[in-house]
Design an enzyme around this catalytic site. Structure first.
Site, PDB file in Angstrom:
ATOM      1  N   TYR A  70      11.210  -2.916  -7.855  1.00 16.86           N
ATOM      2  CA  TYR A  70       9.927  -2.856  -8.560  1.00 16.86           C
ATOM      3  C   TYR A  70       8.907  -1.856  -8.012  1.00 16.86           C
ATOM      4  CZ  TYR A  70       5.326  -4.352 -10.190  1.00 16.86           C
ATOM      5  OH  TYR A  70       4.063  -4.369 -10.692  1.00 16.86           O
ATOM      6  N   GLY A  83      -0.888   0.762  -5.163  1.00 13.07           N
ATOM      7  CA  GLY A  83      -2.134   0.056  -4.883  1.00 13.07           C
ATOM      8  C   GLY A  83      -3.262   0.612  -5.710  1.00 13.07           C
ATOM      9  N   ASN A  92       0.864   0.453   5.791  1.00 16.01           N
ATOM     10  CA  ASN A  92       1.516  -0.272   4.701  1.00 16.01           C
ATOM     11  C   ASN A  92       2.413  -1.324   5.322  1.00 16.01           C
ATOM     12  OD1 ASN A  92       4.282   0.493   2.478  1.00 16.01           O
ATOM     13  ND2 ASN A  92       2.762  -1.095   2.278  1.00 16.01           N
ATOM     14  N   GLY A  93       2.273  -2.561   4.870  1.00 12.36           N
ATOM     15  CA  GLY A  93       3.116  -3.641   5.386  1.00 12.36           C
ATOM     16  C   GLY A  93       2.267  -4.756   5.950  1.00 12.36           C
ATOM     17  N   CYS A 135       0.822  -1.205   0.000  1.00 14.99           N
ATOM     18  CA  CYS A 135       0.000   0.000   0.000  1.00 14.99           C
ATOM     19  C   CYS A 135       0.854   1.252   0.000  1.00 14.99           C
ATOM     20  CB  CYS A 135      -0.878   0.020   1.250  1.00 14.99           C
ATOM     21  SG  CYS A 135      -1.790  -1.501   1.449  1.00 14.99           S
TER      22      CYS A 135
HETATM   23  P1  AMP Z   1       5.207 -12.947 -14.012  1.00 14.71           P
HETATM   24  O1  AMP Z   1       4.574 -12.605 -15.312  1.00 14.71           O
HETATM   25  O2  AMP Z   1       4.303 -13.716 -13.100  1.00 14.71           O
HETATM   26  O3  AMP Z   1       6.547 -13.614 -14.169  1.00 14.71           O
HETATM   27  O4  AMP Z   1       5.458 -11.579 -13.231  1.00 14.71           O
HETATM   28  C1  AMP Z   1       6.533 -10.762 -13.612  1.00 14.71           C
HETATM   29  C2  AMP Z   1       6.058  -9.357 -13.875  1.00 14.71           C
HETATM   30  O5  AMP Z   1       5.299  -8.901 -12.760  1.00 14.71           O
HETATM   31  C3  AMP Z   1       7.248  -8.435 -14.029  1.00 14.71           C
HETATM   32  O6  AMP Z   1       7.042  -7.655 -15.195  1.00 14.71           O
HETATM   33  C4  AMP Z   1       7.262  -7.589 -12.778  1.00 14.71           C
HETATM   34  O7  AMP Z   1       7.546  -6.249 -13.106  1.00 14.71           O
HETATM   35  C5  AMP Z   1       5.874  -7.729 -12.195  1.00 14.71           C
HETATM   36  N1  AMP Z   1       5.897  -7.958 -10.734  1.00 14.71           N
HETATM   37  C6  AMP Z   1       6.842  -8.531 -10.004  1.00 14.71           C
HETATM   38  N2  AMP Z   1       6.505  -8.596  -8.707  1.00 14.71           N
HETATM   39  C7  AMP Z   1       5.305  -8.050  -8.593  1.00 14.71           C
HETATM   40  C8  AMP Z   1       4.414  -7.802  -7.504  1.00 14.71           C
HETATM   41  N3  AMP Z   1       4.716  -8.159  -6.267  1.00 14.71           N
HETATM   42  N4  AMP Z   1       3.248  -7.191  -7.777  1.00 14.71           N
HETATM   43  C9  AMP Z   1       2.931  -6.853  -9.019  1.00 14.71           C
HETATM   44  N5  AMP Z   1       3.722  -7.059 -10.092  1.00 14.71           N
HETATM   45  C10 AMP Z   1       4.895  -7.653  -9.889  1.00 14.71           C
END
Ligand code: AMP
Length: 469
Positions: free
Chosen positions: A256, A36, A114-115, A8
């Site tokens: 990220y 979020g 957040n957390g 969040c």
């Molecule tokens: P995937 O397609 O399941 O391998 O997810 C990888 C993609 O999701 C990458 O482009 C990341 O930028 C993004 N990503 C990685 N971790 C998260 C997260 N916790 N929440 C949302 N997106 C994520």
């Protein structure tokens, strides 16, 4: 029962000159929207008005959907907090939206968190045994309960927050609105970010520095791990009510979560991502014609890779900016489709080329598999995947949304198996050592990559199903 994982953003502001703060909270939340997209809200009160008089608007949806000129105008007051919320499952329950507002012995208290706590079930169990009732399934409500209870026998809201924090274990960056004060508190590991800013006489506490800029405030400093800040008409007070712990900032903020223009705990997110790309180029070089990134999360690391390798950087995809993060799609089929809805390949840019494709992380592999297929379908001769973080193999207990162990591709398959499954010509991840260098050796939690966590993670207590968690 659904397990909630909170990723969040929080924002709090106090204007001692009495000006309305709703619009500032709105712009602050807009700047935090990437943290979020599921629900958002704000609670505002007037410190000169009667105690307990507040206005709270919260709902499922984006900041621009929940707030508009009309409701913002009606939210009057010079003290307020806001929240944007993202969770995977159980998230559509409207009662889980924040800020959480409670009536307690001193009037009204609002809280935005957040957390993720790791001892929620123990705390909840203790409360339930003493007759507590819950309206949400969030751990934030547990915090609010303890705050209300502690406030009965403490001299100030700060003391109640401190006493509550002594019971909490896990990650928390909190902003709290009491009738006359804005309080901020960060867990003693500093897992989740929180910073302090100022605009004229107003103080602001928020998750990321980008939210300060969006409201024309100046960044003062990061809130320190374990620090409690109380802001009121008589100024700002800082205290450290908890035992000192070894700092462990969440590395995923740099990889990220955080916005590219933010700086957290002294490190620029942009610089960190460029450094990761450069390190990747050194550790996983390849002969190629074009370096490209997955928009938007992979672009800065791709730029770093290009700078270090001398291979030209270029765009290979068009991103439809009106679509949210693919990750929030609940089923695998929906996730597969949403990659295509969100990204389309620029054929002329990749045809006949050997392409280095950079992204910040691979979770399930859905995004990469689709993008490699799209690049090859558009005539790319080779596709070399480079990931600006190490293989994602372990769960996160502190609020990063990670699917269960066997959905994590790096947990089940070897490097070469992953490469084959993604259809790539080569695959290279950032090393754990380079990960530390990316943030200039800042002490971080990188449990999702090495399985080592900064605190003991207690076994969750079995609770009656209606209690959640
Ligand atoms: P995937 O397609 O399941 O391998 O997810 C990888 C993609 O999701 C990458 O482009 C990341 O930028 C993004 N990503 C990685 N971790 C998260 C997260 N916790 N929440 C949302 N997106 C994520």
């Amino acid at each position: 029962m659904d397990k909630l994982k909170e990723e969040c953003g929080v924002f709090g502001i106090f204007d001692p000159d009495g000006k309305d703060v709703a619009h500032s909270i709105y712009y602050g939340l807009m700047a935090l929207q990437h943290r979020g997209q599921e629900a958002c809200g704000m609670a505002v009160s007037d410190t000169a008005g009667p105690v307990g008089n507040y206005r709270c608007v919260k709902d499922a949806g984006l900041v621009s959907e929940v707030f508009h000129e009309k409701n913002l105008k009606e939210i009057k007051g010079n003290l307020g907090i806001g929240h944007v919320r993202y969770s995977t499952t159980g998230g559509s329950r409207p009662e889980n939206a924040q800020p959480l507002v409670i009536s307690y012995i001193k009037g009204t208290l609002a809280l935005a968190h957040n957390g993720n706590l790791v001892n929620t079930t123990d705390l909840k169990w203790e409360l339930i045994q003493n007759g507590a009732v819950f309206h949400t399934t969030t751990d934030s409500e547990v915090i609010a309960f303890y705050l209300a209870r502690e406030r009965v026998h403490t001299q100030s809201v700060q003391e109640a927050v401190a006493a509550t924090a002594r019971k909490l274990s896990g990650a928390y960056a909190l902003v709290i609105m009491s009738p006359k004060k804005l309080i901020g508190m960060r867990d003693p590991y500093g897992l989740k970010p929180l910073c302090l800013g100022k605009r004229e006489n107003s103080y602001i506490l928020t998750s990321e520095s980008c939210a300060l800029e969006s409201v024309g405030a100046e960044f003062i400093r990061d809130v320190k791990p374990g620090e409690l800040i109380a802001i009121s008409a008589s100024g700002i007070e800082s205290s450290f009510p908890l035992a000192k712990e070894r700092c462990a900032h969440c590395i995923f903020e740099y990889i990220y979560f955080s916005r590219l223009d933010s700086h957290l705990d002294g490190i620029s997110v942009y610089d960190a991502r460029i450094a990761a790309g450069k390190a990747l180029a050194r550790s996983h070089p390849v002969t190629a014609d074009l370096v490209t990134g997955v928009p938007d999360s992979g672009l800065p690391a791709a730029k770093g890779y290009a700078e270090q390798s001398g291979i030209p950087f270029g765009m290979a995809f068009h991103k439809n900016s009106y679509i949210g993060r693919t990750f929030i799609k609940p089923s695998q089929t929906e996730r597969e489709n949403s990659v295509h809805i969100k990204l389309s390949v620029l054929t002329a840019a990749v045809k006949e080329k050997r392409v280095v494709l950079v992204d910040d992380s691979i979770v399930r592999g859905t995004t990469m598999k689709n993008l490699v297929r799209m690049l090859k379908g558009a005539g790319a001769r080779e596709v070399h995947i480079r990931i600006s973080s190490p293989p994602f193999r372990f769960p996160c207990y502190f609020g990063t949304d990670v699917p269960s162990g066997d959905e994590l591709i790096a947990n089940r398959y070897s490097l070469d198996e992953i490469r084959q499954m993604l259809g790539a010509d080569s695959l290279g991840y950032l090393s754990l050592d380079d990960l530390s260098d990316m943030v200039n050796g800042l002490p971080v939690c990188r449990g999702c990559f090495d399985g080592k966590y900064p605190m003991v993670i207690p076994e969750p207590k079995e609770l009656p199903f209606w209690c959640g968690e």
